[in-house]
Design a protein around this motif. Structure first.
Motif, PDB file in Angstrom:
ATOM      1  N   GLU A  98       1.028  -1.041   0.022  1.00  0.00           N
ATOM      2  CA  GLU A  98      -0.130   0.181   0.108  1.00  0.00           C
ATOM      3  C   GLU A  98       0.985   1.107   0.082  1.00  0.00           C
ATOM      4  O   GLU A  98       0.402   2.188  -0.767  1.00  0.00           O
ATOM      5  N   PHE A  99       1.941   1.313   0.694  1.00  0.00           N
ATOM      6  CA  PHE A  99       2.778   2.395   0.885  1.00  0.00           C
ATOM      7  C   PHE A  99       3.405   2.654  -0.675  1.00  0.00           C
ATOM      8  O   PHE A  99       3.742   3.835  -1.041  1.00  0.00           O
ATOM      9  N   VAL A 117      -1.741  15.560   8.301  1.00  0.00           N
ATOM     10  CA  VAL A 117      -2.586  14.721   9.052  1.00  0.00           C
ATOM     11  C   VAL A 117      -3.861  14.108   8.441  1.00  0.00           C
ATOM     12  O   VAL A 117      -4.373  13.151   7.850  1.00  0.00           O
ATOM     13  N   LEU A 118      -4.407  15.403   8.149  1.00  0.00           N
ATOM     14  CA  LEU A 118      -5.892  15.359   7.646  1.00  0.00           C
ATOM     15  C   LEU A 118      -5.848  14.934   6.131  1.00  0.00           C
ATOM     16  O   LEU A 118      -6.516  14.201   5.452  1.00  0.00           O
ATOM     17  N   LEU A 167       0.355   5.674   8.047  1.00  0.00           N
ATOM     18  CA  LEU A 167       1.326   6.044   9.072  1.00  0.00           C
ATOM     19  C   LEU A 167       2.782   6.211   8.654  1.00  0.00           C
ATOM     20  O   LEU A 167       3.566   7.025   9.161  1.00  0.00           O
ATOM     21  N   LEU A 168       2.923   5.556   7.573  1.00  0.00           N
ATOM     22  CA  LEU A 168       4.576   5.504   7.022  1.00  0.00           C
ATOM     23  C   LEU A 168       4.674   6.850   6.146  1.00  0.00           C
ATOM     24  O   LEU A 168       5.608   7.799   6.431  1.00  0.00           O
ATOM     25  N   LEU A 222       0.743  11.165  20.329  1.00  0.00           N
ATOM     26  CA  LEU A 222      -0.620  10.720  20.762  1.00  0.00           C
ATOM     27  C   LEU A 222      -1.673  11.168  19.902  1.00  0.00           C
ATOM     28  O   LEU A 222      -2.601  10.746  19.554  1.00  0.00           O
ATOM     29  N   THR A 223      -1.501  12.521  19.706  1.00  0.00           N
ATOM     30  CA  THR A 223      -2.787  13.294  18.896  1.00  0.00           C
ATOM     31  C   THR A 223      -2.415  12.619  17.662  1.00  0.00           C
ATOM     32  O   THR A 223      -3.826  12.618  16.847  1.00  0.00           O
ATOM     33  N   VAL A 224      -1.534  12.702  16.801  1.00  0.00           N
ATOM     34  CA  VAL A 224      -1.312  12.165  15.468  1.00  0.00           C
ATOM     35  C   VAL A 224      -1.943  10.733  15.242  1.00  0.00           C
ATOM     36  O   VAL A 224      -2.875  10.456  14.409  1.00  0.00           O
ATOM     37  N   LEU A 225      -1.449   9.921  16.173  1.00  0.00           N
ATOM     38  CA  LEU A 225      -2.379   8.556  16.225  1.00  0.00           C
ATOM     39  C   LEU A 225      -3.709   8.422  16.230  1.00  0.00           C
ATOM     40  O   LEU A 225      -4.513   7.652  15.616  1.00  0.00           O
TER      41      LEU A 225
END
Length: 258
Positions: free
Chosen positions: A24-25, A78-79, A121-122, A154-157
């Motif tokens: 997928e990456f 991130v969005l 995430l990568l 933590l916020t990103v995850l």
């Protein structure tokens, strides 16, 4: 003499998810349009705010403009990767029958979705490295040290889990063309009215209560509180985790594989 003894059977679940994540990456980084959305646009916004002085004239927050701009651009990145790119890619994979064929593979459907999120995430790791490096080059001075790092991660995850679930929910129930239009529209709406680039307190008083409930507001304020105030944003993380739980449940009940 060594005797060859084959052991037929499926590979461990974690190994299969890791293999699917790599695939997928590779697909994500080969797609120029998704790279534009995930990295080039946030980097361009950061350079525009930090290098041209535009950040001095925008209501980014009460601190130094570059200190307020960098965490909000990280939230935008991130969005972009966890929601918009994932929703559009999955929607067209569903249209072309890729999702249906992958669903017949030895990897469970839960594993397939986990592989997609792992690839996101990568991509985000690359985003954070590039954007944080650019931020330091522009004079960014985060506070909090290790606490700030924990808060950002933590916020990103939690934010990735919430917005990836939203993207998969959209891609799993809408046609590919509708997903493309809806994902881009929602991206723009959240960018303008979701407290991504502007703190909630800068919105009209009557809108603040509603905007504060949005996952985009929790994502941006969580990263901002981590680097500007040096605290772990437990409230924002909890809000995003609740969004992720509700949206993830809806994905499990409504996602169509064909």
């Amino acid at each position: 003499m060594t005797t060859y003894a084959p052991q037929p059977g499926s590979a461990p679940w974690a190994q299969k998810v890791l293999s699917h994540t790599r695939m997928e990456f590779k697909l994500l980084v080969r797609n120029g349009e998704q790279l534009l959305l995930a990295l080039v646009i946030p980097l361009g916004v950061l350079l525009l705010l930090g290098a041209t002085g535009l950040g001095d004239r925008l209501p980014l927050g009460s601190g130094r403009p570059i200190d307020e701009a960098v965490p909000r651009v990280l939230a935008l990145a991130v969005l972009s990767s966890s929601f918009t790119s994932l929703a559009i890619a999955t929607g067209f994979e569903r249209r072309y029958g890729v999702i249906k064929r992958l669903g017949a593979s030895p990897l469970s459907r839960t594993g397939l979705l986990a592989g997609k999120i792992g690839a996101v995430l990568l991509v985000q790791a690359i985003q954070l490295i590039v954007l944080i490096g650019a931020g330091f080059a522009l004079g960014w001075k985060p506070v909090g040290g290790f606490v700030a790092v924990v808060g950002v991660l933590l916020t990103v995850l939690c934010g990735t889990a919430a917005f990836a679930s939203l993207g998969l929910l959209m891609a799993g129930v809408l046609r590919a063309e509708a997903t493309l239009a809806a994902a881009n529209l929602l991206y723009l709406l959240l960018l303008v009215g979701g407290a991504i680039m502007t703190p909630v307190d800068e919105y009209p008083h009557g809108m603040q209560a509603v905007v504060r409930l949005l996952p985009s507001a929790a994502l941006a304020s969580g990263i901002s509180n981590s680097t500007v105030h040096g605290v772990v944003p437990w409230t924002a993380a909890l809000s995003l985790a609740l969004w992720a739980a509700v949206l993830g449940y809806l994905v499990s009940r409504t996602f169509k594989w064909d």
